[in-house]
Design a protein around this motif. Structure first.
Motif, short mmCIF file in Angstrom:
data_model
loop_
_atom_site.label_atom_id
_atom_site.label_comp_id
_atom_site.label_asym_id
_atom_site.label_seq_id
_atom_site.Cartn_x
_atom_site.Cartn_y
_atom_site.Cartn_z
N PHE A 224 0.81 -1.22 0.00
CA PHE A 224 -0.14 0.16 -0.08
C PHE A 224 0.98 1.26 0.02
CE2 PHE A 224 -2.45 -3.23 2.57
CZ PHE A 224 -3.44 -3.34 1.62
N ASP A 229 -2.42 4.88 3.16
CA ASP A 229 -3.18 3.87 3.12
C ASP A 229 -3.24 2.95 4.43
OD1 ASP A 229 -3.99 4.46 0.48
OD2 ASP A 229 -2.74 2.79 -0.46
N LYS A 232 -6.04 1.03 5.45
CA LYS A 232 -6.28 -0.40 4.97
C LYS A 232 -5.66 -1.57 5.77
CE LYS A 232 -6.28 1.75 0.31
NZ LYS A 232 -5.79 1.44 -1.09
#
Length: 595
Positions: A224, A229, A232
């Motif tokens: 990522f 990110d 995530k």
């Protein structure tokens, strides 16, 4: 007293790309990301907007000139009217000395490497940090010559603190601020008593041992984008418990009794970290693509983050007898962690603002400068601080897209009922109303909404609308007084900014499965008639029709783009997706040929 706060440098992306290889996957590893501006007039926060919403470059580090101009124009002001310009960074001589020492005291670096690093620091200082650079950039982008006497430089972590402290209503509070790095440090703790800030200097953590930056390296390791990110990784962690023992805690991080910690390598030592992670987790390049392996590493990283910040909170509550704590900085966006920190502490409440990450420091800098000038902040805690658009502007945008959409104008009182009626079915709508919210979360004015009762609704939104990973969860929005019936709220009475994750009560997990993560939790937003009357009315109508007490609320954008700002942005985004309908103010919009 008129104060304009701002965050962002003119050449940050160019300088960090050229000198520190902050390009591609590492493009957000720089100073001044999330550039923004905020306007405080006589102590009142009257406007704030992120530059990305206006220039349409997600997480932009561009100079926030559009944001500055909009804030001023929205209040009928010009740059000449501003009394103080508050900048959310202060690279004092002491800070620069510490940055130099960080280089010269590195025993693992050769003399040549140290000289090269010192030269990069010198170039960065000349281009970004210095007074000359600040004044030159301001003149180049705004056309206004900055009076040095009007400039207040606010230390980055203090700007973070002031954002959360004032948006939480002020008063006495302990605090923890933690992010990638400010000028020099990555984390500070202390307390605010009678308006005076006291930092516990012995508990600060410098940038060489930044927990947020280590989490960003893990983000990168899992494929990522770091400093973008991390949520995530937090989402992936919900798919499995952390491994026991946790390799991050046994082989990577050194914890200390005082709540501080040490991290083995600087964040830019990516090859060393990859080798270390592969060794302790038994991984490799191919395994990093395996879902099960990614979940195992993510759950271990999340557990590490929770363990280390819990140590800080334990130390903080031992040093301060105050009953509540303010948590700000990029790490405070890890909303799974926030709930656990609060519930496992003696603090009665924790405040995390809608501007906890770097978008918020423009607000905090402006409030700090206003207070220092003798004008006490008087804040209405609302995130709805951005642009709004009237009927004529919406009609003009509709005419631009007239070959692709049809519309009909509703009576304002009919809008919530019409939207609720549509969403009783598997219908996904765009919801564009009032002033745009500030911060990384859509909070009901630039949102995509849907009925969470359908088993496949999450997959539909991820695949056909948001164009993002299937494992990503969605958040529910719920009326505040209804929330305790549906969710195990614990110490939280409300969660208006999606900064806390709470368990869904077992009786509702099937009923709202589209807004329930795989681990049975939800990142909730609570709403009242006072905070957002239109959204509250929509929830009331929807519950009356369906018996379902909440809606899925996700940001009105697709992957890689900022949340929409203008009616044209909303129409463009709507047409890129398979959303069923769009409510643009009082207009119900559909695709031509689908009506």
């Amino acid at each position: 007293m008129i104060v304009l706060g701002y965050n962002g440098f003119a050449r940050s992306a160019e300088i960090f790309g050229r000198l520190f290889r902050a390009t591609g996957i590492d493009r957000h590893l720089l100073y001044g990301h999330d550039s923004s501006a905020a306007l405080v007039v006589d102590g009142e926060l009257v406007a704030a907007v992120e530059e990305e919403r206006l220039n349409r470059e997600k997480k932009t580090s561009e100079y926030p000139v559009d944001a500055m101009r909009w804030c001023l124009e929205s209040a009928g002001l010009t740059f000449d009217d501003v009394d103080v310009f508050a900048f959310s960074w202060r690279f004092s001589d002491d800070v620069i000395d510490r940055m130099i020492a960080e280089i010269t005291e590195d025993r693992q670096a050769t003399a040549e490497q140290k000289f090269a690093r010192l030269e990069r620091l010198a170039q960065t200082h000349r281009a970004l940090f210095s007074q000359d650079a600040t004044e030159a950039d301001f003149l180049e982008y705004t056309g206004h010559r900055l009076d040095p006497g009007k400039l207040v430089r606010v230390p980055h972590h203090i700007a973070h603190l002031m954002t959360g402290y004032h948006l939480a209503g002020g008063g006495d509070a302990a605090f923890l601020v933690s992010d990638g790095r400010a000028e020099w440090l990555s984390s500070i703790m202390g307390e605010v008593r009678d308006g005076e800030v006291k930092v516990f200097d012995d508990l600060t953590v410098d940038s060489r041992h930044s927990l947020a930056m280590l989490f960003s390296v893990v983000t990168r390791y899992l494929g990522f984008v770091p400093n973008n990110d991390e949520y995530k990784v937090m989402g992936l962690a919900g798919y499995a418990p952390p491994p026991e023992p946790n390799p991050f805690l046994t082989d990577v991080v050194e914890t200390r009794p005082d709540g501080t910690y040490r991290i083995p390598y600087p964040a830019n030592a990516v090859p060393a970290y990859y080798e270390l992670f592969d060794r302790v987790f038994g991984g490799g390049p191919e395994l990093r693509e395996d879902f099960g392996y990614r979940v195992r590493v993510a759950s271990a990283a999340q557990h590490m983050l929770e363990t280390l910040t819990a140590g800080q909170i334990r130390t903080l509550q031992a040093r301060s007898d105050l009953p509540r704590v303010v948590f700000e900085g990029g790490l405070a966006l890890n909303c799974v962690n926030n709930t656990k920190l609060l519930e496992r502490s003696r603090f009665t409440d924790m405040d995390v603002s809608f501007g906890a990450s770097d978008v918020g420091v423009a607000i905090g800098a402006a409030l700090y400068a206003s207070s220092q000038a003798g004008t006490k902040p008087r804040i209405e805690a609302t995130p709805y601080l951005g642009p709004s658009y009237g009927r004529e502007e919406i009609l003009a945008a509709l005419q631009e897209f007239a070959d692709q959409v049809v519309w009909r104008e509703l009576e304002p009182a009919d809008v919530p009922g019409e939207a609720a009626w549509l969403m009783r079915q598997r219908c996904v709508i765009g919801w564009f109303q009032g002033r745009m919210e500030y911060g990384p979360r859509a909070l009901g004015n630039r949102s995509i909404l849907a009925n969470p009762s359908f088993p496949d609704i999450k997959d539909i939104i991820n695949e056909r609308i948001k164009h993002r990973e299937q494992f990503r969860p969605f958040a529910p929005v719920v009326l505040e007084h209804v929330a305790p019936e549906v969710f195990e709220m614990g110490k939280k009475k409300s969660s208006p900014y999606m900064t806390f994750v709470v368990p869904v009560r077992p009786g509702y997990r099937e009923k709202i499965q589209g807004a329930c993560h795989v681990d049975g939790t939800s990142r909730i937003q609570t709403v009242t008639e006072q905070s957002n009357p239109l959204l509250a009315e929509l929830l009331t109508r929807f519950t009356e029709l369906t018996g379902i007490p909440c809606l899925i609320n996700t940001s009105f954008n697709v992957a890689g783009e900022p949340i929409v700002c203008s009616p044209s942005d909303a129409l463009s985004c709507y047409l890129k997706t398979e959303m069923d309908h769009l409510f643009l103010g009082n207009f119900l919009v559909s695709r031509r040929g689908s009506e």
